[in-house]
Write a protein that holds these residues in place. Structure first.
Motif, short mmCIF file in Angstrom:
data_model
loop_
_atom_site.label_atom_id
_atom_site.label_comp_id
_atom_site.label_asym_id
_atom_site.label_seq_id
_atom_site.Cartn_x
_atom_site.Cartn_y
_atom_site.Cartn_z
N TYR A 5 -0.84 6.05 -6.74
CA TYR A 5 -2.00 5.45 -6.98
C TYR A 5 -3.11 5.82 -5.78
O TYR A 5 -2.58 6.26 -4.46
N LEU B 252 2.38 1.74 -3.45
CA LEU B 252 1.23 2.62 -4.34
C LEU B 252 1.04 3.78 -4.24
O LEU B 252 0.85 4.63 -5.11
N GLY C 86 -5.54 -0.85 -6.52
CA GLY C 86 -4.86 0.63 -6.61
C GLY C 86 -5.30 1.08 -8.26
O GLY C 86 -5.24 0.44 -9.13
N LYS D 236 0.92 -1.22 0.02
CA LYS D 236 -0.12 -0.21 0.09
C LYS D 236 0.85 1.31 -0.18
O LYS D 236 0.51 2.21 -0.71
N SER E 43 3.54 6.05 -5.39
CA SER E 43 3.52 5.97 -6.65
C SER E 43 2.58 6.76 -7.21
O SER E 43 2.17 6.87 -8.84
#
Length: 278
Positions: free
Chosen positions: A215, A210, A237, A207, A213
């Motif tokens: 998301y 993500l 995501g 998590k 990144s």
């Protein structure tokens, strides 16, 4: 000091790293090594404790309180009640005057005259024990029926001497009633608890990756397939037109690996707009 201490100063984050250390080193049982010179050590986890400058007992107690370990009595040892040391000398004392000048003697029964007494009473002449009652060498005509201690200072006789300990670190003298007679534990790693923890940490790390990144996480993590069936994942995501679905196999559940793979294949066939990662 070698007695167990409070586990309050060990953080949850440290315990997470400790459990990963246990997994990486394939540790299933953590047993102590007890020595007067070093106290109580846990060799298998000593590298981790030394690296983070932690008391191994605090570490184990915290992990046990959090449910990752199960403790069992491995041994029981005497600690100095004043300083907690395992370094001490045990001495035997007269039960009347407290002298250390005592001697253990056999109780001899002379079969020819029936006299019974401790061996100290039998004089020795020409390698023969002489009966103090009849004055004759007892030869092989005797029986040993037990032992008694004799104090060479006050002549008191007694079956069991007083035992006293002198601590070599602080000089404290104590008897068995005053000592700290405490259990030393070994610890068993509980696989089902550890596997659940690994899943929790793995999903949390995914998590975090993500989110860093770009998301956003879909809650609940459900994706509708082309068939109209809603499929449950551990993480979903979303980033623009990109969709990632994470399915984590948990061996601590009743689901076997074959069922998990078949279930995942079914999801990947029905879900067309997401990258599915196991």
């Amino acid at each position: 000091m070698t007695t167990p201490l409070s586990a309050a100063t060990v953080s949850d984050k440290t315990i997470e790293e400790f459990i990963l250390f246990i997994l990486q080193n394939r540790i299933d049982i953590i047993e102590p090594a007890v020595s007067p010179a070093t106290g109580i050590l846990y060799p298998k986890i000593q590298p981790f404790a030394s690296k983070y400058k932690l008391n191994p007992l605090k570490l184990l107690e915290k992990a046990e309180k959090m449910g990752f370990l199960e403790k069992e009595v491995f041994d029981k040892v005497i600690f100095c009640p004043k300083c907690g040391s395992l370094r001490y000398i045990a001495r035997l004392h007269c039960t009347r005057c407290g002298s250390k000048n005592i001697k253990s003697s056999r109780i001899i029964v002379h079969e020819l005259c029936g006299y019974a007494g401790v061996e100290l009473e039998f004089k020795k002449e020409d390698d023969q024990l002489i009966c103090p009652n009849c004055g004759q060498p007892i030869g092989e005509n005797y029986q040993i029926i037990g032992e008694l201690f004799t104090c060479l200072d006050c002549s008191h006789r007694f079956p069991v001497p007083d035992v006293k300990f002198e601590c070599m670190d602080c000089g404290n003298v104590f008897n068995s009633q005053e000592s700290r007679y405490m259990p030393v534990y070994k610890y068993k790693v509980l696989p089902e608890k550890v596997e659940l923890f690994v899943k929790k940490v793995a999903l949390r790390n995914i998590k975090d990756i993500l989110l860093r990144s770009g998301y956003r996480l879909l809650e609940p993590p459900i994706i509708a397939g082309v068939s109209g069936i809603n499929h449950q994942f551990d993480i979903v995501g979303l980033k623009n037109d990109n969709k990632v679905a994470i399915s984590y196999y948990d061996p601590s559940t009743d689901e076997n690996i074959q069922s998990h793979i078949l279930n995942l294949l079914g999801k990947s066939t029905d879900v067309k707009d997401a990258v599915i990662i196991d």
